[in-house]
Design a protein around this motif. Sequence first.
Motif, mmCIF file in Angstrom:
data_model
loop_
_atom_site.group_PDB
_atom_site.id
_atom_site.type_symbol
_atom_site.label_atom_id
_atom_site.label_comp_id
_atom_site.label_asym_id
_atom_site.label_seq_id
_atom_site.Cartn_x
_atom_site.Cartn_y
_atom_site.Cartn_z
ATOM 1 N N THR A 81 165.696 0.092 23.945
ATOM 2 C CA THR A 81 164.254 -0.111 23.752
ATOM 3 C C THR A 81 163.474 0.608 24.843
ATOM 4 O OG1 THR A 81 164.649 -2.287 22.751
ATOM 5 C CG2 THR A 81 162.423 -1.818 23.504
ATOM 6 N N GLU A 82 163.938 0.481 26.076
ATOM 7 C CA GLU A 82 163.270 1.138 27.202
ATOM 8 C C GLU A 82 163.291 2.661 27.055
ATOM 9 O OE1 GLU A 82 165.333 -0.322 30.597
ATOM 10 O OE2 GLU A 82 164.669 -2.394 30.312
ATOM 11 N N LEU A 83 164.384 3.186 26.473
ATOM 12 C CA LEU A 83 164.500 4.621 26.257
ATOM 13 C C LEU A 83 163.732 5.092 25.026
ATOM 14 C CD1 LEU A 83 168.300 5.107 27.026
ATOM 15 C CD2 LEU A 83 166.397 5.997 28.377
ATOM 16 N N LYS A 84 163.148 4.118 24.310
ATOM 17 C CA LYS A 84 162.403 4.390 23.073
ATOM 18 C C LYS A 84 163.284 5.018 21.997
ATOM 19 C CE LYS A 84 158.026 4.874 25.580
ATOM 20 N NZ LYS A 84 157.732 3.440 25.428
ATOM 21 N N LEU A 85 164.585 4.680 22.030
ATOM 22 C CA LEU A 85 165.497 5.127 20.990
ATOM 23 C C LEU A 85 165.595 4.115 19.860
ATOM 24 C CD1 LEU A 85 168.293 6.729 23.184
ATOM 25 C CD2 LEU A 85 166.601 7.898 21.763
ATOM 26 N N ILE A 86 165.123 2.899 20.105
ATOM 27 C CA ILE A 86 164.872 1.945 19.025
ATOM 28 C C ILE A 86 163.419 1.502 19.167
ATOM 29 C CG2 ILE A 86 167.267 1.207 18.748
ATOM 30 C CD1 ILE A 86 166.677 -1.281 20.323
ATOM 31 N N PRO A 87 162.777 1.151 18.051
ATOM 32 C CA PRO A 87 161.315 1.030 18.054
ATOM 33 C C PRO A 87 160.722 -0.232 18.641
ATOM 34 C CG PRO A 87 162.178 0.609 15.861
ATOM 35 C CD PRO A 87 163.338 1.065 16.699
ATOM 36 N N LYS A 88 161.518 -1.295 18.798
ATOM 37 C CA LYS A 88 160.916 -2.503 19.342
ATOM 38 C C LYS A 88 161.981 -3.415 19.928
ATOM 39 C CE LYS A 88 161.024 -5.476 15.238
ATOM 40 N NZ LYS A 88 160.229 -6.309 14.338
ATOM 41 N N GLN A 89 161.544 -4.430 20.653
ATOM 42 C CA GLN A 89 162.448 -5.398 21.272
ATOM 43 C C GLN A 89 163.234 -6.154 20.206
ATOM 44 O OE1 GLN A 89 162.309 -5.682 24.735
ATOM 45 N NE2 GLN A 89 164.076 -7.037 24.776
#
Length: 331
Positions: A313-321
């Motif tokens: 999530t922090e890497l923005k490789l998945i869209p949300k928590q």
Amino acid sequence: MPSKNTTHRESSRRRLLKCAAWGVASLTAGAWSIAPAKRAFAQERVKTLRIGYQKYGTLVLLKARGTLEKRLADQGIGVSWLEFPAGPQLLEGLNAGAVDFGTVGETPPIFAQAAGVDFVYVGNEPSAPKSEATVVPQHSPLTSVSQLRGKKVALNRGSNVHYLLVRALKQAGLDYTDIHPVYLAPADARAAFTQGSIDAWVIWDPYFAAIERQTGARVLADGTGLVDNLQFYLASRRFAAASPQLVHAVIDSLAEVDAWAKTHPAEIARELAPITGLDAATIEIAARRASYGVVPVSKQVLAGQQTIADTFTELKLIPKQLAVKDAQWLA
């Protein structure tokens, strides 16, 4: 001739599955995500248990031995085995309704949950950090992960080695943006590796063992001290809720195979070599690096999965928590 409503429903279903598969494969900010809901499913009569497996692992041994088929025969239940090149593809199969039960590494469930795939964790094998690594060609000038800055690094996106790469880079003082990731399935990555069109490859066994033995590939770093590299057994939420006895039957059969496999790596190699298409010496290397002993998924293990989810999530490789606990099996 199908009615307009039927045609509309089928069209909607195809669009939904296409979106889900795309979400698992790419998971950009535009990918859709649906938190798994807690539903009640009626017991269903299953005629065929559909198991997704990969090229290597305890499920392959179980398939080779036929013990699960024998266990379920008196119930009139058959077993269908479907091979996938990696975890993300297997979970696409589960999402599409083609798979009831399967095995994947640590990262695929995270990407799949983010894409709305409705599954539950039903078991895991112990940690096996030496079963995956970042490798370079034998005569590469690279000798450490810290030298990967600006280099092309191949990996299967959303697979277990994706998290290994993130952790290895961080330990080496690099960010994920410091490299050029090249997202390739194992067969394509091997071709790119041997042709010299990439600088490094992050890969798991038995592909890892094969590239070591067959080309003299060198290890920059395996998972030791970086990742647990757990193998998870997953089931579709609907299947696990409707047929918990079948989930337990598979886990019990896996436990029997694991108990034998712990002390028989050479025998594993002889059994799996003709099935995998790899030589026995390569399979034995992989078998000695693996771990055996399926157990229920603990709160500690789920906490580890949550850490992986938070990282991506922090890497923005998945869209949300994500809330990993939403995929816990409570049977």
